[in-house]
Design an enzyme around this catalytic site. Structure first.
Site, PDB file in Angstrom:
ATOM      1  N   LYS A 112       0.819  -1.213   0.000  1.00 44.03           N
ATOM      2  CA  LYS A 112       0.000   0.000   0.000  1.00 44.03           C
ATOM      3  C   LYS A 112       0.858   1.271   0.000  1.00 44.03           C
ATOM      4  O   LYS A 112       0.404   2.332  -0.421  1.00 44.03           O
ATOM      5  CB  LYS A 112      -0.972  -0.017   1.168  1.00 44.03           C
ATOM      6  CG  LYS A 112      -2.031  -1.113   0.976  1.00 44.03           C
ATOM      7  CD  LYS A 112      -3.077  -1.126   2.038  1.00 44.03           C
ATOM      8  CE  LYS A 112      -4.237  -2.055   1.691  1.00 44.03           C
ATOM      9  NZ  LYS A 112      -3.890  -3.496   1.851  1.00 44.03           N
TER      10      LYS A 112
HETATM   11  C1  LIG Z   1      -4.561  -4.540   1.214  1.00 41.38           C
HETATM   12  C2  LIG Z   1      -3.846  -5.855   1.163  1.00 41.38           C
HETATM   13  C3  LIG Z   1      -4.226  -6.885   0.271  1.00 41.38           C
HETATM   14  C4  LIG Z   1      -5.446  -6.776  -0.624  1.00 41.38           C
HETATM   15  O1  LIG Z   1      -5.297  -5.851  -1.653  1.00 41.38           O
HETATM   16  P1  LIG Z   1      -6.576  -5.339  -2.471  1.00 41.38           P
HETATM   17  O2  LIG Z   1      -6.078  -4.264  -3.351  1.00 41.38           O
HETATM   18  O3  LIG Z   1      -7.544  -4.839  -1.433  1.00 41.38           O
HETATM   19  O4  LIG Z   1      -7.126  -6.502  -3.223  1.00 41.38           O
HETATM   20  C5  LIG Z   1      -3.456  -8.028   0.240  1.00 41.38           C
HETATM   21  N1  LIG Z   1      -2.391  -8.196   1.055  1.00 41.38           N
HETATM   22  C6  LIG Z   1      -1.997  -7.239   1.923  1.00 41.38           C
HETATM   23  C7  LIG Z   1      -0.833  -7.492   2.796  1.00 41.38           C
HETATM   24  C8  LIG Z   1      -2.702  -6.039   2.025  1.00 41.38           C
HETATM   25  O5  LIG Z   1      -2.309  -5.097   2.881  1.00 41.38           O
END
Ligand SMILES: *Cc1c(COP(=O)(O)O)cnc(C)c1O
Length: 465
Positions: A112
């Site tokens: 993220k």
């Molecule tokens: C947010 C997240 C996901 C999921 O990603 P999306 O874009 O919501 O599908 C998967 N793994 C981790 C570690 C995350 O923080």
């Protein structure tokens, strides 16, 4: 570039406006009116570029008209200079033609950061230019909150309020949020669960009258288009490193809200040869049920060892459905109405169309731990539980062993020690150097009752508008 709503009933916006909005007024999500398309020769000419230079080439068409080239270039350089690995998104090999792309070298150790580090800089630029302030209000079950706070902490025109469920996030996740201090940063621990936090955020976006003046709320979850945009880049980066674009690549993506994998779908539509996209889910498998049975239906939430994928509904899936319906907002509205009533399915030919590119698989906690253990024994690489779900799904769904398969490594294993311990590998993941003192840092957060009025009053009192 203009952005339009998936429900076809809201006005088109510029990049700047889309950055500062949540949902469209008709309840839809914003998508680009049309995508930039790159030729193979163009993509090929980017081989060997730094991650930041590649990122500029891929993303500039999306912001053109809103942000000058030089400004955007600087923002991107600054964003990725803050990552702890020179390659930014390095690949680790697990087996012949099998790879993990490590997306956890940013400040909060999850993918993220790729988007939220940039989002903070974009907001700062746009708000300063407009002489405007904004309030970021978000709910988190862990990763989004810390990445949003890290990304936006230096924005002069932004106050950040992040709600997390009191005593229900891991120690590392909480510390990552609550040890970042600043006048404009407010962590709120709500005496409720994640859904309670989420509903309060939704209610606040729907009726912003509790805010004074011309301040508005900005969304930091993946309904914000800028987040999707930044995630497109690493698909190009992996492909170029593995012999693309003159060779097709497959990806397996640990999926919750469908933001990350949707970025891969866009990369393909922008001209990058992608063979297959695997939707890897935990037991919260609404997308797997849709892909395998054409049934789009909410089920009860299950708590798993991969909490960042514990969702009941994947909000970004609507962006894919919009394309599957030939970008007909009216038709999509019908599907979403049926879904709201309990269950939806789509025309058979549209559903089959989705299955040309996408595969899906669901992995339970036991298989997650078994995969962490297996990969550790095969390679000595320690996977986090989300990434393990990606690897397991990749191995189950792979169509062609000749095509390189890349699993997105979405988080560092140290963020999820419980799963690693349960897997029985016998080693504990360690904090990277730049975070080694995390547990000694001072925390700051406010505990509030599970009450919308209390939360809104807190925001009102503490914002600097
Ligand atoms: C947010 C997240 C996901 C999921 O990603 P999306 O874009 O919501 O599908 C998967 N793994 C981790 C570690 C995350 O923080």
């Amino acid at each position: 570039m203009k952005y339009i709503s998936t429900r076809g009933n809201a006005e088109a916006l510029t990049f700047e406006d889309v950055l500062l909005t949540g949902l469209a007024s008709d309840g839809g999500l914003y998508v680009p009116e049309s995508l930039p398309r790159f030729t193979l020769e163009e993509i090929e000419s980017w081989r060997g570029l730094s991650y930041a230079k590649l990122a500029f080439n891929v993303m500039y068409p999306f912001v053109e008209g809103s942000i000058p080239e030089d400004e955007f270039r600087t923002m991107i350089e600054d964003t990725y200079a803050g990552f702890a690995h020179n390659a930014v998104a390095p690949l680790t090999q697990l087996d012949a033609n099998e790879w993990v792309m490590e997306l956890f070298h940013g400040p909060t150790l999850a993918f993220k950061d790729f988007a939220l580090q940039l989002l903070g800089r974009l907001l700062d630029y746009v708000l300063t230019k407009r002489n405007q302030r904004a309030v970021i209000l978000g709910a988190t079950s862990g990763d989004t909150g810390s990445a949003a706070i890290e990304g936006c902490r230096r924005c002069k025109n932004v106050d950040i309020f992040i709600l997390h469920p009191y005593q229900r996030v891991s120690d590392v996740q909480r510390k990552q949020m609550t040890t970042i201090t600043g006048d404009n940063i407010h962590n709120i621990a709500v005496k409720g669960n994640f859904d309670d936090c989420q509903s309060m955020v939704k209610a606040s976006f729907n009726d912003q009258s509790f805010l004074s003046g011309k301040t508005s709320l900005v969304a930091v979850n993946s309904i914000n288009w800028a987040r999707i945009m930044a995630q497109i880049v690493y698909y190009f980066s992996a492909s170029l490193a593995l012999g693309g674009p003159h060779r097709s690549i497959s990806f397996s993506v640990p999926t919750g809200n469908f933001g990350d994998i949707f970025a891969g779908y866009l990369a393909r539509n922008m001209g990058l040869p992608i063979n297959q996209l695997v939707i890897a889910t935990n037991r919260n498998d609404i997308l797997h049920r849709f892909m395998s049975q054409n049934r789009y239906e909410v089920e009860a939430l299950e708590h798993t060892l991969s909490p960042s994928m514990d969702i009941m509904v994947s909000s970004n899936f609507e962006r894919l459905l919009f394309d599957l319906y030939g970008r007909d907002g009216q038709a999509l509205q019908g599907v979403m109405d049926a879904f709201k009533q309990g269950s939806a399915s789509i025309d058979d030919h549209r559903w089959k169309n989705a299955r040309v590119l996408f595969d899906s698989y669901t992995v339970d906690d036991e298989q997650t731990c078994a995969t962490i253990k297996q990969v550790f024994e095969e390679t000595e690489e320690l996977l986090d539980p989300h990434t393990a779900i990606g690897v397991k799904s990749a191995r189950e769904c792979r169509r062609d062993a000749q095509v390189p398969m890349v699993t997105l490594g979405t988080a560092h294993p140290v963020k999820f020690p419980e799963a690693v311990e349960k897997s029985g590998v016998g080693v504990a993941p360690e904090l990277p150097h730049h975070m080694a003192d995390l547990f000694d840092r001072e925390e700051r957060y406010t505990v509030l009752e599970n009450d919308l009025a209390a939360v809104q009053a807190f925001v009102q009192e503490n914002m600097n508008a």
